[in-house]
Design an enzyme around this catalytic site. Structure first.
Site, PDB file in Angstrom:
ATOM      1  N   GLY A 103       0.827  -1.205   0.000  1.00 62.32           N
ATOM      2  CA  GLY A 103       0.000   0.000   0.000  1.00 62.32           C
ATOM      3  C   GLY A 103       0.853   1.242   0.000  1.00 62.32           C
ATOM      4  O   GLY A 103       2.047   1.178  -0.293  1.00 62.32           O
ATOM      5  N   ASN A 104       0.236   2.369   0.306  1.00 57.85           N
ATOM      6  CA  ASN A 104       0.997   3.620   0.366  1.00 57.85           C
ATOM      7  C   ASN A 104       0.428   4.502   1.467  1.00 57.85           C
ATOM      8  O   ASN A 104      -0.553   4.145   2.105  1.00 57.85           O
ATOM      9  CB  ASN A 104       0.959   4.314  -1.004  1.00 57.85           C
ATOM     10  N   ARG A 105       1.053   5.641   1.672  1.00 59.76           N
ATOM     11  CA  ARG A 105       0.714   6.468   2.833  1.00 59.76           C
ATOM     12  C   ARG A 105      -0.437   7.441   2.601  1.00 59.76           C
ATOM     13  O   ARG A 105      -0.696   8.282   3.438  1.00 59.76           O
ATOM     14  CB  ARG A 105       1.939   7.285   3.251  1.00 59.76           C
ATOM     15  N   SER A 106      -1.102   7.375   1.467  1.00 62.53           N
ATOM     16  CA  SER A 106      -2.169   8.345   1.211  1.00 62.53           C
ATOM     17  C   SER A 106      -3.310   8.187   2.215  1.00 62.53           C
ATOM     18  O   SER A 106      -3.781   7.075   2.454  1.00 62.53           O
ATOM     19  CB  SER A 106      -2.705   8.144  -0.207  1.00 62.53           C
TER      20      SER A 106
ATOM     21  N   ALA B 162      -3.949   7.633  -4.752  1.00 63.15           N
ATOM     22  CA  ALA B 162      -2.607   7.118  -5.020  1.00 63.15           C
ATOM     23  C   ALA B 162      -2.789   5.654  -5.419  1.00 63.15           C
ATOM     24  O   ALA B 162      -3.140   4.806  -4.586  1.00 63.15           O
ATOM     25  CB  ALA B 162      -1.741   7.243  -3.787  1.00 63.15           C
TER      26      ALA B 162
END
Ligand code: CTP
Length: 424
Positions: free
Chosen positions: A224-227, A295
């Site tokens: 995943g990502n930090r959005s 994102a």
């Protein structure tokens, strides 16, 4: 809405009869697909009489209508209640050995399962793993209630009451329809002159993706990502305040639920890029403005493991093969699902030895071909998860058309103003 109600063979099948009734009374078209075992508890005539539709359990019935795929394909929502341990196992394994499991494989609609069984079966590692697999694939599980079970025992495993099932299942589809947010709920300094239905976006349908996609590695892990999705939710709230009809495709947003619900007319929750792509494309076919603020993961594991990946002594770390995800924004630009639609992308850039944030932004604007690209600096405390934001808004040639800095709401308003100016 067209609902496929799957019923598997447990004593709680009687509650599905009441659920069917409630769904029909609420005006939904319901096609019941019981398993063979479910018919031991409630017979086909009951389902047929209450749904007004024929009932079959086998993939070999009505072959001329290719029902084993048609039912799943035609549904807007699939509910399986009760879902027995056996049904969960078959669904997790991707079996298609009866009409219900075949329909589960053939559907793109949201799937809600309400497991019901004895506590020992519910807590068995096999069932726990199957539920985790199904959740990782996007199935919504309505947790069983705790209470009296079939015999003398009691514990977790009871099917919740039909009213609860109906409320939770319908909430999944979506589509949270809420009243316009009151003027008080919007920070006064960021309220544009035009408000609500009389605003400059009145009569326009705006689709916004927000958050960050998650690509499953196994039932408990993902890439995943930090959005957080705050910028996307701010865009939705701003568009709605300016009179637009807003659809928010929310990928794992980390924003209070009430803020998300009041930001849009319709909220479509998604997890993976595949789900986001489907939801955005469906909504985009009716949209005047599409803003891809999410994102989106560029890569996903080639295969999501069905069971948790374990360490093996001396086995070393696992190798996870990645494959590229489709570029949803690029596809929207190429396909132009609606004439005259304005498409806005985002570029989260850090800048590096090869170029500044803006250099990378300009190159991306030309590469993506979106009508507008909002370029923002991330890393070093800027962008993801922060309250303030700074963006350069570029057109498809990479030329700057606006610059905005301030709260995410102020940045949102600047992006919307640029999008309205692009409308022909
Ligand atoms: N995007 C998308 N589908 C993808 C990747 C990105 O729709 N598979 C969209 C994002 O929603 C955003 C824009 O493309 O609006 C740019 O995303 P970004 O991650 O900055 O760009 P990438 O194309 O991934 O380029 P790179 O990773 O090389 O910076």
């Amino acid at each position: 809405m067209r609902i496929l109600l799957g019923v598997s063979g447990g004593i709680a099948a009687y509650k599905a009869v009441l659920l069917l009734r409630l769904l029909r009374e609420a005006g939904h078209e319901v096609r019941v697909v019981p398993t063979q075992a479910a018919l031991q508890f409630v017979g086909a005539p009951t389902w047929e009489a209450l749904s007004g539709q024929p009932v079959t359990t086998s993939v070999f019935a009505n072959v001329d209508q290719v029902e084993h795929v048609a039912l799943g394909q035609g549904a807007d929502l699939v509910i399986v209640a009760p879902a027995t341990a056996d049904l969960l196992a078959r669904a997790a394994a991707g079996r298609a050995d009866d009409l219900l499991t075949a329909s589960l494989l053939a559907t793109h609609a949201p799937v809600v399962m309400a497991p019901a069984m004895h506590t020992e079966m519910w807590e068995h590692p096999a069932t726990v793993a199957n539920v985790a697999t199904l959740k990782a694939r996007g199935v919504h599980i309505i947790e069983p209630a705790v209470g009296r079970l079939t015999g003398k025992d009691s514990g977790a495993g009871r099917l919740p009451d039909p009213e609860v099932l109906m409320r939770e299942a319908l909430a999944v589809v979506s589509t949270v329809t809420v009243e316009s947010p009151s003027v008080e709920s919007v920070p006064a300094e960021s309220v544009p002159a035009e408000q609500g239905s009389g605003g400059d976006l009145a009569g326009l349908h705006v689709v916004i993706s927000a958050g960050g996609t998650r690509e499953p590695i196994d039932p408990v892990r993902w890439i995943g990502n930090r959005s957080t999705g705050r910028q996307g939710v701010a865009l939705a709230a701003a568009a709605r305040a300016r009179g637009a009809q807003v659809t928010l495709v929310a990928a794992n947003v980390d924003v209070p639920a009430n803020e998300v619900a009041s930001a849009a007319d319709t909220v479509v929750p998604v997890e993976s890029t595949a789900q986001l792509r489907q939801a955005v494309r469906q909504a985009a076919s009716q949209a005047d403005i599409v803003i891809m603020a999410a994102a989106v993961a560029d890569f996903r594991p080639a295969q999501a493991a069905d069971v948790k990946i374990k360490k093996t002594p001396g086995g070393g770390p696992p190798v996870i093969e990645l494959v590229e995800n489709p570029d949803v924004l690029r596809e929207l630009v190429t396909d132009r699902l609606r004439t005259g639609q304005v498409i806005v992308g985002f570029a989260a850039e850090t800048g590096d030895d090869a170029g500044s944030v803006l250099d990378h932004g300009r190159a991306k604007a030309q590469r993506k071909g979106a009508d507008l690209l909002a370029v923002n600096r991330v890393g070093g405390g800027a962008g993801f998860g922060t309250l303030d934001n700074e963006v350069w808004i570029l057109d498809a040639t990479g030329t700057e058309v606006a610059h905005a800095a301030g709260s995410k709401r102020e940045v949102a308003d600047a992006i919307l103003t640029a999008a309205v100016a692009k409308q022909t």
